[in-house]
Design a protein around this motif. Structure first.
Motif, short mmCIF file in Angstrom:
data_model
loop_
_atom_site.label_atom_id
_atom_site.label_comp_id
_atom_site.label_asym_id
_atom_site.label_seq_id
_atom_site.Cartn_x
_atom_site.Cartn_y
_atom_site.Cartn_z
N LEU A 299 33.51 41.39 38.24
CA LEU A 299 34.21 41.76 39.47
C LEU A 299 35.31 42.75 39.12
CD1 LEU A 299 34.43 41.20 42.53
CD2 LEU A 299 36.13 39.44 41.99
N VAL A 300 35.24 43.95 39.69
CA VAL A 300 36.24 44.99 39.46
C VAL A 300 37.23 44.94 40.62
CG1 VAL A 300 36.64 47.43 39.02
CG2 VAL A 300 34.47 46.39 38.33
N ALA A 301 38.51 44.90 40.30
CA ALA A 301 39.52 44.66 41.34
C ALA A 301 40.78 45.47 41.09
CB ALA A 301 39.86 43.17 41.40
N THR A 302 41.53 45.65 42.16
CA THR A 302 42.89 46.17 42.06
C THR A 302 43.85 45.00 42.14
OG1 THR A 302 42.90 46.54 44.46
CG2 THR A 302 42.33 48.41 43.05
N ASP A 303 45.13 45.24 41.84
CA ASP A 303 46.11 44.15 41.78
C ASP A 303 46.22 43.38 43.09
OD1 ASP A 303 47.28 44.15 39.11
OD2 ASP A 303 47.95 46.16 39.60
N VAL A 304 46.43 44.09 44.19
CA VAL A 304 46.67 43.42 45.46
C VAL A 304 45.46 42.62 45.88
CG1 VAL A 304 47.11 43.79 47.91
CG2 VAL A 304 48.38 45.10 46.23
N ALA A 305 44.26 43.20 45.76
CA ALA A 305 43.05 42.51 46.20
C ALA A 305 42.78 41.27 45.38
CB ALA A 305 41.86 43.45 46.14
N ALA A 306 43.17 41.28 44.11
CA ALA A 306 42.81 40.18 43.22
C ALA A 306 43.79 39.03 43.27
CB ALA A 306 42.70 40.68 41.78
N ARG A 307 44.98 39.24 43.84
CA ARG A 307 45.94 38.13 43.90
C ARG A 307 45.37 37.02 44.77
NH1 ARG A 307 51.47 37.48 42.80
NH2 ARG A 307 51.21 39.32 41.51
N GLY A 308 45.28 35.85 44.24
CA GLY A 308 44.71 34.73 44.98
C GLY A 308 43.32 34.36 44.54
N ILE A 309 42.73 35.14 43.60
CA ILE A 309 41.42 34.74 43.08
C ILE A 309 41.62 33.53 42.18
CG2 ILE A 309 39.52 35.40 41.58
CD1 ILE A 309 39.81 38.24 42.46
N ASP A 310 41.12 32.41 42.60
CA ASP A 310 41.23 31.18 41.83
C ASP A 310 39.82 30.69 41.51
OD1 ASP A 310 41.96 28.89 40.57
OD2 ASP A 310 42.88 27.92 42.30
N VAL A 311 39.25 31.25 40.46
CA VAL A 311 37.90 30.90 40.03
C VAL A 311 38.01 30.27 38.65
CG1 VAL A 311 35.58 31.76 39.52
CG2 VAL A 311 36.93 32.82 41.35
N PRO A 312 37.87 28.95 38.56
CA PRO A 312 38.09 28.28 37.27
C PRO A 312 37.22 28.81 36.14
CG PRO A 312 37.99 26.69 39.07
CD PRO A 312 37.58 28.00 39.65
N GLY A 313 36.06 29.37 36.46
CA GLY A 313 35.13 29.78 35.42
C GLY A 313 35.34 31.17 34.86
N VAL A 314 36.41 31.88 35.25
CA VAL A 314 36.62 33.22 34.72
C VAL A 314 36.90 33.14 33.22
CG1 VAL A 314 38.11 35.26 34.74
CG2 VAL A 314 37.46 34.17 36.90
N ALA A 315 36.00 33.72 32.42
CA ALA A 315 36.14 33.63 30.98
C ALA A 315 36.98 34.77 30.41
CB ALA A 315 34.76 33.64 30.33
N TYR A 316 36.86 35.95 31.04
CA TYR A 316 37.54 37.12 30.49
C TYR A 316 38.22 37.93 31.59
CZ TYR A 316 34.29 36.06 26.71
OH TYR A 316 33.57 35.40 25.75
N VAL A 317 39.40 38.44 31.27
CA VAL A 317 40.07 39.43 32.10
C VAL A 317 40.23 40.69 31.26
CG1 VAL A 317 42.22 40.07 33.24
CG2 VAL A 317 41.30 37.77 33.55
N ILE A 318 39.75 41.80 31.79
CA ILE A 318 39.85 43.07 31.07
C ILE A 318 40.76 44.02 31.86
CG2 ILE A 318 38.62 45.08 30.19
CD1 ILE A 318 36.17 43.31 29.80
#
Length: 419
Positions: A299-318
């Protein structure tokens, strides 16, 4: 060992927590909930992903369950303000887990959705209203909501609201709220404006801090690649190819950049989607649902859009692009290692982003381990300077806070089922 059943919560809440699989409170919950249940105003500082929603949600639901009467038409008893639609929806979803099977109602009003439907929803009244400030003001101006009955106010991710200029909206909303009331302010960072906000809207608050502001979660393994901007696309594809099934969140600086990056990944066969301000709310919601379900793995995101993403399975943030606001780096990487899990944060740093990296490390009071390339900066007396042809300096002492010359190889964190 401290358990939720030791907090003296309403029986309905104990049942809801058991049903949702919550047994032991996180540190921020352990410290904030008893004070909030006593009615104190709260200034809560904790890393993102540490359970702040339950820290304010449980006391509010507990108090409302003990209060007689239904909300009057067009009113709310508690108001929770969040900076983005995604965060507001996530908060509301968590609160509905707590209120399921009770008489309490939770309503959400955010931009990008039919205001007519929201007016009809509010006409029946609600116990808890979760809102973004802009849409709430629209509804206030249409006289669709009366906030005079609000006795609990929460400002969640307050630092982000300040960054987005919502302080002016808050000044319009606050005078309409009922008094006396309990106010809780939660944030992952503590800029100077936050102190001013606290003094303006909180009364004798209890400060609850479980980690220094600006500090990333301990279980996030961080690394940085120094490379030319032109090499970023190839390096991203190389990293994604190592673990195609892992949920990976990629941050771009601009809406156009995020969309272009996503389309390029899809063209190369990667299972990717994007969320940013040019997407409709429906498109953003569908992308997040698909990401949470594992149907989309990048999932490619900008800062504002991504605030509030609470997905326990996110393994990596790039961090494909480093953020211009250092605090946003902490928020970004906090999308992984949620609720005690492990995760990995990888940053790309082009030469023109070196100063941004310096400010990020200054905020976190640590150096990020170097995975590849050579840093163009040297730190002398707190100032950044050019460094030609030399390897990055290894800080004294080592330990978890020091920077290694070589970061550990990318590994696949153990996946755990969300509670």
């Amino acid at each position: 060992m401290f358990d939720f059943d030791m907090l003296g919560l309403a029986p309905e809440l104990d049942t809801a927590l058991t049903r949702a699989g919550f047994t032991q409170p996180t540190p921020i919950q352990t410290r904030a909930i008893p004070l909030a249940m006593e009615g104190h105003d709260i200034l809560g500082l904790a890393q993102t992903g540490t359970g702040k929603t339950l820290a304010f949600g449980l006391p509010i639901v507990h108090h409302l369950l003990g209060a007689p009467g239904k909300p009057q038409p067009g009113t709310a008893k508690a108001l929770i303000l969040a900076p983005t639609r995604e965060l507001a929806n996530q908060i509301a979803e968590s609160l509905r887990q707590l209120t399921d099977g009770t008489r309490l109602r939770v309503a959400t009003v955010v931009g990008g959705q039919s205001i007519g439907r929201q007016i009809n929803l509010l006409s029946r009244g609600t116990d808890i209203l979760v809102a973004t400030p802009g849409r709430l003001i629209d509804l206030m101006e249409r006289r669709a909501v009366d906030l005079g009955q609000v006795r609990h106010l929460v400002l969640d991710e307050a630092d982000q609201m300040l960054d987005l200029g919502f302080i002016h909206a808050l000044r319009k909303i606050a005078p309409r709220l009922g008094t006396p009331r309990q106010t809780m302010l939660f944030s992952a960072t503590m800029p100077k404006q936050m102190e001013e906000l606290s003094r303006a809207y909180l009364t004798d608050p209890r400060r609850v801090q479980v980690a220094p502001p600006g500090k990333a979660a301990d279980k996030i393994a961080q690394s940085v690649h120094f490379l030319p901007k032109a090499e970023k696309p190839a390096r991203l594809r190389e990293i994604l190819s190592r673990d195609l099934d892992a949920l990976t969140l990629v941050f771009a600086r601009t809406k156009h950049g995020a969309e272009k990056l996503m389309k390029g990944l899809v063209a190369d066969g990667f299972n990717a989607a994007s969320i940013h301000g040019n997407k409709s709310q429906g498109q953003r919601d569908r992308a997040i649902r698909a990401f949470r379900a594992g149907e989309i793995t990048t999932l490619v995101a900008t800062d504002v859009a991504a605030r509030g993403i609470d997905v326990p399975g996110v393994a990596y943030v790039i961090n494909y692009d480093l953020p211009e606001v250092p605090d946003n780096y902490v928020h970004r990487i906090g999308r992984t290692a949620r609720a005690g899990r492990e995760g990995e944060a990888i940053a790309f740093c082009a030469p023109d982003e070196a100063e941004l990296l310096h400010e990020i490390q200054k905020l976190m009071k640590t150096e990020i381990p170097v995975a590849s390339g050579t840093s163009p900066l040297r730190i002398e007396g707190g100032k950044a300077g050019r460094r030609e042809g030399s390897a990055p300096r290894r800080p004294r002492g080592g330990g978890n806070g020091g920077a290694a010359t070589q970061a550990p190889k990318r590994r696949r964190p153990r996946r755990r089922r969300a509670a």
